[in-house]
Design an enzyme around this catalytic site. Structure first.
Site, short mmCIF file in Angstrom:
data_model
loop_
_atom_site.label_atom_id
_atom_site.label_comp_id
_atom_site.label_asym_id
_atom_site.label_seq_id
_atom_site.Cartn_x
_atom_site.Cartn_y
_atom_site.Cartn_z
CB THR A 146 -0.97 -0.01 1.21
OG1 THR A 146 -0.23 -0.23 2.42
CG2 THR A 146 -2.02 -1.09 1.05
CE LYS A 173 0.38 -3.39 3.42
NZ LYS A 173 -0.32 -2.40 4.35
CB THR A 184 -1.88 -1.40 8.69
OG1 THR A 184 -2.59 -1.74 7.49
CG2 THR A 184 -0.74 -0.49 8.36
CB THR A 397 -7.64 12.30 -0.81
OG1 THR A 397 -6.20 12.26 -0.72
CG2 THR A 397 -8.21 12.94 0.43
#
Length: 397
Positions: A146, A173, A184, A397
């Site tokens: 990500t 990751k 995360t 966003t």
């Protein structure tokens, strides 16, 4: 034990692949008929794939993993669980395995419906390009990224006490929202060791406690954290040599995550020695690594050791300031800051100048000795930069 090439595909019989489209990616790992174990986030808000995989892995059997990036499938209700099941079903059909033998993992933005119109074609593409090669492992590692700036993988082999050789490969990751317990992060490990579900679960938990549970990037804990290990049983049985190799694999992947912390410029490794208990050593190490004041001092190359001792003080660890040692280290340079509670790096001292030089390095080690017992622990982290604020202010966003 030695590091080898191939990532998760260093293990014979393991197939992997990954595909991306924009911010979305899909990874598939196939290891048919494997014994499996997993560790998940302790967050009370659980993503649908975590709930799904927790249930299907209870029997300790797994043949495949499908993981996606770009969407967490979290806080999505019954629809989210339906989507996780759909992902497992598609993979099972394409690979001719049972849906209940497919684990699902997701990472990305919370609270948005899974875009299966994008994910499903990526599943198809990944399933059609499965391979057992270093390139296949690399593609799988890249597809789950990500905000990561580089893919993270490693493979090792070790000789067991009975003389057989066992291999372990891992990809992970994670670069932000990293905090004990886990962050995360997604981590998938393959091995050819022969084991029971119970033995594998115990080995994995030991390794995770030393590695992923000791990483602090920003103090937030994710809703999707998942570590899965699959063992296809083609080699010898678990022993202490396997455990050491698994610990090493997880620690190296944890270090990669810390070095890739969002906006990070510097890597920090904190070791606390001489604690009265294991818990004390772990809590003190994590408190220092997680301190925003220590992190910003690191960013500014400020040898503000007072922030280190303050973090130890509020960590809950037993301590006596009259017995504490503090050292800063980078490469072959080490400087004594405090010795048995006496300040060595006083203003204008050569030690303080040496500490300032060390703090300008890319990798800094902080070593604290409480001199109260025999226990030690190491935590992994990074500095807190202006870029971290920018990255996370624009994430959705």
């Amino acid at each position: 034990m030695k590091i080898i090439d191939g990532g998760i595909c260093a293990v014979d019989g393991v197939l992997a692949s990954g595909s991306r489209k924009g911010k979305y990616g899909v990874t598939i790992i196939l290891s048919k008929g494997s014994t499996a174990a997993a560790v998940f986030t302790s967050n009370k808000v659980l993503a649908a794939p975590v709930t799904f995989t927790k249930e299907i892995i209870k029997n300790g059997e797994l043949s495949a993993i499908v993981a996606n990036s770009g969407n967490a499938n979290c806080f999505t209700g019954e629809e989210g669980m339906k989507d996780a099941k759909e992902m497992a079903k598609i993979v099972a059909e394409m690979l001719n395995i049972k849906p209940e033998d497919v684990a699902v993992a997701s990472t990305g933005i919370i609270g948005r419906k899974m875009p299966l119109e994008i994910i499903n074609p990526l599943i198809n593409e990944s399933a059609e390009t499965l391979g057992n090669s270093p390139e296949s492992s690399f593609a799988a590692a890249e597809a789950i990224m990500t905000t990561d700036t580089f893919s993270k993988e490693i493979a090792v082999q070790t000789t067991l006490n009975n003389g057989s050789i066992v291999k372990i490969g891992g990809i992970t990751k994670g670069s932000g929202m990293i905090a004990p317990n886990m962050g995360t992060m997604l981590c998938f490990i393959t091995t050819d060791v022969k084991t029971s579900k119970e033995e594998l679960t115990e080995a994995l938990k030991k390794a995770v406690d030393k590695s992923f549970n000791m990483v602090v990037v920003d103090g937030d804990e994710s809703t999707n954290d998942t570590v899965i290990i699959m063992a296809n049983g083609k080699s010898g049985e678990i022993d202490e040599n396997f455990q050491k190799a698994l610990d090493f694999t997880c620690i190296e992947l944890a270090k990669m995550m810390a070095k890739d912390g969002e906006g990070a410029n510097k890597y920090m490794e904190v070791t606390v020695n001489g604690a009265a208990s294991k818990k004390d050593s772990e809590e003190a190490a994590k408190a220092i690594t997680g301190s925003s004041l220590v992190k910003t001092a690191l960013f500014g190359a400020d040898p503000n050791w007072g922030r280190v001792i303050a973090a130890v003080g509020y960590s809950g660890a037993k301590m006596d300031e009259k017995t504490v040692d503090i050292r800063f280290k980078s490469n072959d340079e080490t400087v004594e800051i405090v010795k048995k509670g006496i300040i060595i790096a006083t203003e204008e001292s050569e030690e303080l100048k040496a500490a300032e030089k060390i703090m300008k390095k890319d990798e800094i080690k902080i070593i604290v000795d409480l001199n109260l017992g025999k226990y030690s622990a190491t935590a992994f982290g990074c500095d807190l930069s202006c870029d971290y604020v920018k990255i996370n202010s624009e994430y959705s966003t």
